[in-house]
Design an enzyme around this catalytic site. Structure first.
Site, mmCIF file in Angstrom:
data_model
loop_
_atom_site.group_PDB
_atom_site.id
_atom_site.type_symbol
_atom_site.label_atom_id
_atom_site.label_comp_id
_atom_site.label_asym_id
_atom_site.label_seq_id
_atom_site.Cartn_x
_atom_site.Cartn_y
_atom_site.Cartn_z
ATOM 1 N N THR A 174 2.443 3.246 -24.096
ATOM 2 C CA THR A 174 2.163 1.841 -23.800
ATOM 3 C C THR A 174 0.998 1.326 -24.638
ATOM 4 O OG1 THR A 174 0.599 2.383 -22.037
ATOM 5 C CG2 THR A 174 2.926 2.198 -21.422
ATOM 6 N N ASP B 20 0.833 -1.197 0.000
ATOM 7 C CA ASP B 20 0.000 0.000 0.000
ATOM 8 C C ASP B 20 0.873 1.255 0.000
ATOM 9 O OD1 ASP B 20 -1.704 2.145 0.699
ATOM 10 O OD2 ASP B 20 -3.022 0.835 1.845
ATOM 11 N N GLU C 19 -2.160 2.963 -23.339
ATOM 12 C CA GLU C 19 -2.419 4.319 -23.817
ATOM 13 C C GLU C 19 -2.856 4.307 -25.281
ATOM 14 O OE1 GLU C 19 -0.246 8.703 -24.075
ATOM 15 O OE2 GLU C 19 0.829 7.000 -23.204
ATOM 16 N N ASP D 192 -6.052 3.598 -11.425
ATOM 17 C CA ASP D 192 -7.390 3.043 -11.662
ATOM 18 C C ASP D 192 -8.405 4.187 -11.683
ATOM 19 O OD1 ASP D 192 -9.867 1.708 -11.575
ATOM 20 O OD2 ASP D 192 -8.984 0.025 -10.483
#
Length: 213
Positions: free
Chosen positions: A192, A94, A195, A117
Protein backbone atom coordinates in the site's frame (compact mmCIF):
# COMPACT_ATOMS: atom_id res chain seq x y z
CA UNK A 1 -16.55 11.95 3.88
CA UNK A 2 -16.17 12.68 0.20
CA UNK A 3 -19.19 12.84 -2.09
CA UNK A 4 -18.24 9.43 -3.49
CA UNK A 5 -17.94 7.87 -0.05
CA UNK A 6 -21.33 9.25 0.95
CA UNK A 7 -22.84 7.77 -2.23
CA UNK A 8 -21.28 4.41 -1.41
CA UNK A 9 -22.93 4.47 2.00
CA UNK A 10 -26.33 5.27 0.49
CA UNK A 11 -26.15 2.74 -2.31
CA UNK A 12 -24.15 -0.16 -0.88
CA UNK A 13 -24.29 -0.18 2.90
CA UNK A 14 -27.83 -1.63 3.19
CA UNK A 15 -26.72 -4.71 1.25
CA UNK A 16 -23.12 -5.02 2.40
CA UNK A 17 -22.92 -3.66 5.91
CA UNK A 18 -24.03 -4.13 9.49
CA UNK A 19 -23.43 -2.04 12.60
CA UNK A 20 -21.96 -4.02 15.50
CA UNK A 21 -24.02 -2.19 18.11
CA UNK A 22 -27.22 -3.27 16.32
CA UNK A 23 -26.35 -6.97 16.07
CA UNK A 24 -28.29 -9.45 18.15
CA UNK A 25 -26.82 -12.79 19.12
CA UNK A 26 -24.33 -14.76 17.06
CA UNK A 27 -23.73 -13.46 13.55
CA UNK A 28 -24.97 -15.99 10.98
CA UNK A 29 -22.18 -15.59 8.45
CA UNK A 30 -23.44 -18.31 6.09
CA UNK A 31 -26.86 -16.65 5.82
CA UNK A 32 -25.32 -13.21 5.34
CA UNK A 33 -23.24 -14.38 2.38
CA UNK A 34 -25.82 -16.86 1.13
CA UNK A 35 -23.29 -19.67 1.11
CA UNK A 36 -20.98 -21.71 3.30
CA UNK A 37 -17.28 -20.91 2.76
CA UNK A 38 -14.10 -20.28 4.75
CA UNK A 39 -14.40 -17.07 6.77
CA UNK A 40 -11.72 -14.38 6.81
CA UNK A 41 -12.04 -11.50 9.28
CA UNK A 42 -9.89 -8.42 8.74
CA UNK A 43 -9.76 -6.12 11.76
CA UNK A 44 -9.09 -2.48 10.89
CA UNK A 45 -9.47 -2.31 7.12
CA UNK A 46 -8.48 1.38 6.96
CA UNK A 47 -9.22 2.89 3.56
CA UNK A 48 -9.69 -0.56 2.05
CA UNK A 49 -6.79 -0.69 -0.38
CA UNK A 50 -5.54 -4.09 0.82
CA UNK A 51 -8.96 -5.43 1.76
CA UNK A 52 -10.58 -4.91 -1.62
CA UNK A 53 -7.64 -6.46 -3.48
CA UNK A 54 -7.49 -9.52 -1.25
CA UNK A 55 -11.25 -10.08 -1.40
CA UNK A 56 -11.03 -9.88 -5.19
CA UNK A 57 -8.23 -12.45 -5.27
CA UNK A 58 -10.02 -14.82 -2.89
CA UNK A 59 -13.52 -15.28 -4.37
CA UNK A 60 -13.97 -18.61 -2.61
CA UNK A 61 -13.83 -17.11 0.90
CA UNK A 62 -16.40 -15.11 2.83
CA UNK A 63 -14.42 -11.95 3.57
CA UNK A 64 -15.53 -9.72 6.47
CA UNK A 65 -13.90 -6.38 7.26
CA UNK A 66 -14.51 -4.40 10.45
CA UNK A 67 -13.59 -0.73 10.78
CA UNK A 68 -14.60 2.18 13.02
CA UNK A 69 -14.16 5.02 10.52
CA UNK A 70 -17.07 5.90 8.25
CA UNK A 71 -14.84 7.32 5.53
CA UNK A 72 -12.71 4.17 5.45
CA UNK A 73 -15.75 1.95 4.98
CA UNK A 74 -17.09 4.30 2.32
CA UNK A 75 -13.81 4.15 0.43
CA UNK A 76 -13.71 0.36 0.76
CA UNK A 77 -17.18 0.12 -0.76
CA UNK A 78 -16.04 2.31 -3.67
CA UNK A 79 -13.00 0.10 -4.24
CA UNK A 80 -15.13 -3.06 -4.07
CA UNK A 81 -17.59 -1.56 -6.55
CA UNK A 82 -14.79 -0.74 -8.98
CA UNK A 83 -13.29 -4.24 -8.72
CA UNK A 84 -16.63 -6.02 -8.93
CA UNK A 85 -16.12 -7.73 -5.57
CA UNK A 86 -19.15 -9.64 -4.29
CA UNK A 87 -17.68 -11.79 -1.50
CA UNK A 88 -17.10 -8.91 0.92
CA UNK A 89 -19.22 -7.79 3.88
CA UNK A 90 -18.53 -4.86 6.20
CA UNK A 91 -18.99 -4.21 9.89
CA UNK A 92 -18.91 -0.81 11.58
CA UNK A 93 -17.88 -0.80 15.21
CA UNK A 94 -15.73 -2.32 17.93
CA UNK A 95 -13.91 -5.56 17.11
CA UNK A 96 -13.78 -6.57 20.79
CA UNK A 97 -17.57 -6.36 21.08
CA UNK A 98 -17.96 -8.23 17.79
CA UNK A 99 -15.68 -11.08 18.83
CA UNK A 100 -17.00 -11.30 22.38
CA UNK A 101 -20.73 -11.15 21.68
CA UNK A 102 -21.35 -12.02 18.04
CA UNK A 103 -18.71 -14.44 16.71
CA UNK A 104 -18.99 -18.08 17.72
CA UNK A 105 -15.94 -19.84 19.18
CA UNK A 106 -13.84 -21.73 16.62
CA UNK A 107 -15.75 -20.29 13.65
CA UNK A 108 -13.13 -18.19 11.84
CA UNK A 109 -10.55 -19.57 9.42
CA UNK A 110 -8.31 -16.50 9.23
CA UNK A 111 -7.96 -13.27 11.20
CA UNK A 112 -5.86 -10.49 9.66
CA UNK A 113 -4.70 -7.38 11.48
CA UNK A 114 -2.53 -5.27 9.20
CA UNK A 115 -0.88 -2.09 10.45
CA UNK A 116 -3.00 -1.39 13.53
CA UNK A 117 -2.57 2.03 15.14
CA UNK A 118 0.95 1.89 16.64
CA UNK A 119 0.33 4.48 19.38
CA UNK A 120 4.07 5.25 19.19
CA UNK A 121 4.38 7.26 22.40
CA UNK A 122 5.30 4.99 25.30
CA UNK A 123 2.60 6.38 27.58
CA UNK A 124 0.01 5.34 24.97
CA UNK A 125 1.21 1.75 24.49
CA UNK A 126 -1.59 0.48 26.69
CA UNK A 127 -4.01 1.60 23.94
CA UNK A 128 -2.48 -0.75 21.40
CA UNK A 129 -4.85 -3.40 20.14
CA UNK A 130 -2.49 -6.36 20.44
CA UNK A 131 -2.59 -7.18 24.13
CA UNK A 132 -2.79 -10.61 25.84
CA UNK A 133 -6.52 -10.48 26.58
CA UNK A 134 -7.38 -9.48 23.00
CA UNK A 135 -5.14 -12.12 21.43
CA UNK A 136 -6.68 -14.75 23.71
CA UNK A 137 -10.12 -13.67 22.47
CA UNK A 138 -9.06 -13.82 18.82
CA UNK A 139 -7.46 -17.23 19.26
CA UNK A 140 -10.64 -18.61 20.82
CA UNK A 141 -12.63 -17.61 17.72
CA UNK A 142 -10.25 -19.32 15.29
CA UNK A 143 -10.84 -22.88 14.18
CA UNK A 144 -8.12 -25.38 15.06
CA UNK A 145 -5.59 -24.94 12.26
CA UNK A 146 -6.83 -21.40 11.58
CA UNK A 147 -4.43 -18.50 11.07
CA UNK A 148 -3.76 -15.19 12.79
CA UNK A 149 -1.73 -12.90 10.52
CA UNK A 150 -0.29 -9.64 11.86
CA UNK A 151 1.79 -6.93 10.20
CA UNK A 152 3.30 -3.65 11.39
CA UNK A 153 6.10 -1.30 10.44
CA UNK A 154 6.88 -0.20 14.02
CA UNK A 155 9.75 -2.30 15.39
CA UNK A 156 8.80 -2.15 19.05
CA UNK A 157 5.17 -2.96 18.26
CA UNK A 158 6.27 -5.94 16.15
CA UNK A 159 8.28 -7.21 19.09
CA UNK A 160 5.31 -6.67 21.41
CA UNK A 161 3.06 -8.57 19.00
CA UNK A 162 5.49 -11.48 18.88
CA UNK A 163 5.86 -11.57 22.66
CA UNK A 164 2.11 -11.45 23.25
CA UNK A 165 1.28 -14.10 20.65
CA UNK A 166 4.14 -16.38 21.73
CA UNK A 167 2.66 -16.22 25.22
CA UNK A 168 -0.79 -17.41 24.10
CA UNK A 169 -1.07 -21.19 24.61
CA UNK A 170 -3.65 -21.58 21.83
CA UNK A 171 -1.25 -20.20 19.20
CA UNK A 172 1.86 -21.57 17.50
CA UNK A 173 4.29 -19.38 15.55
CA UNK A 174 4.35 -20.93 12.09
CA UNK A 175 7.77 -19.39 11.41
CA UNK A 176 9.33 -19.89 14.85
CA UNK A 177 12.44 -21.37 13.21
CA UNK A 178 12.98 -18.32 11.01
CA UNK A 179 15.31 -15.52 12.19
CA UNK A 180 13.47 -13.58 14.88
CA UNK A 181 10.37 -15.68 14.34
CA UNK A 182 9.25 -13.29 11.60
CA UNK A 183 7.20 -14.60 8.70
CA UNK A 184 8.47 -13.86 5.18
CA UNK A 185 6.51 -11.00 3.67
CA UNK A 186 3.83 -12.75 1.59
CA UNK A 187 3.83 -11.86 -2.09
CA UNK A 188 0.02 -11.84 -2.09
CA UNK A 189 -0.29 -8.95 0.39
CA UNK A 190 -0.53 -5.73 -1.64
CA UNK A 191 2.06 -3.02 -1.03
CA UNK A 192 0.00 0.00 0.00
CA UNK A 193 0.94 3.67 -0.15
CA UNK A 194 1.15 3.54 3.63
CA UNK A 195 3.69 0.71 3.61
CA UNK A 196 5.70 2.37 0.84
CA UNK A 197 5.88 5.58 2.85
CA UNK A 198 7.02 3.66 5.93
CA UNK A 199 9.81 2.10 3.89
CA UNK A 200 10.91 5.52 2.62
CA UNK A 201 11.00 6.72 6.22
CA UNK A 202 13.23 3.81 7.20
CA UNK A 203 10.69 1.57 8.94
CA UNK A 204 10.80 -2.13 8.06
CA UNK A 205 7.52 -4.00 7.89
CA UNK A 206 7.30 -7.25 9.84
CA UNK A 207 4.78 -10.06 9.39
CA UNK A 208 3.83 -12.62 12.02
CA UNK A 209 1.86 -15.79 11.28
CA UNK A 210 0.31 -17.94 14.00
CA UNK A 211 -1.70 -21.15 13.79
CA UNK A 212 -4.47 -22.09 16.23
CA UNK A 213 -3.53 -25.27 18.08
Amino acid sequence: MTVGQERAWREHWPALGKTVSELEGTLDVDAWFGRKAPVVLEIGSGMGETTSELAKREPDVNYIAIEVYDAGLGQLMLRAEKLGVDNLRLLHGDAVVLLTEHIAPESLDVVRIFYPDPWPKKRHHKRRLIQPEFVRLVASRLRVGGTLHLATDWEDYAEQMREVCDGEPLLRNVYADEPGGWAPRPDWRPVTKFESRAEREGRVSRDLMYERR
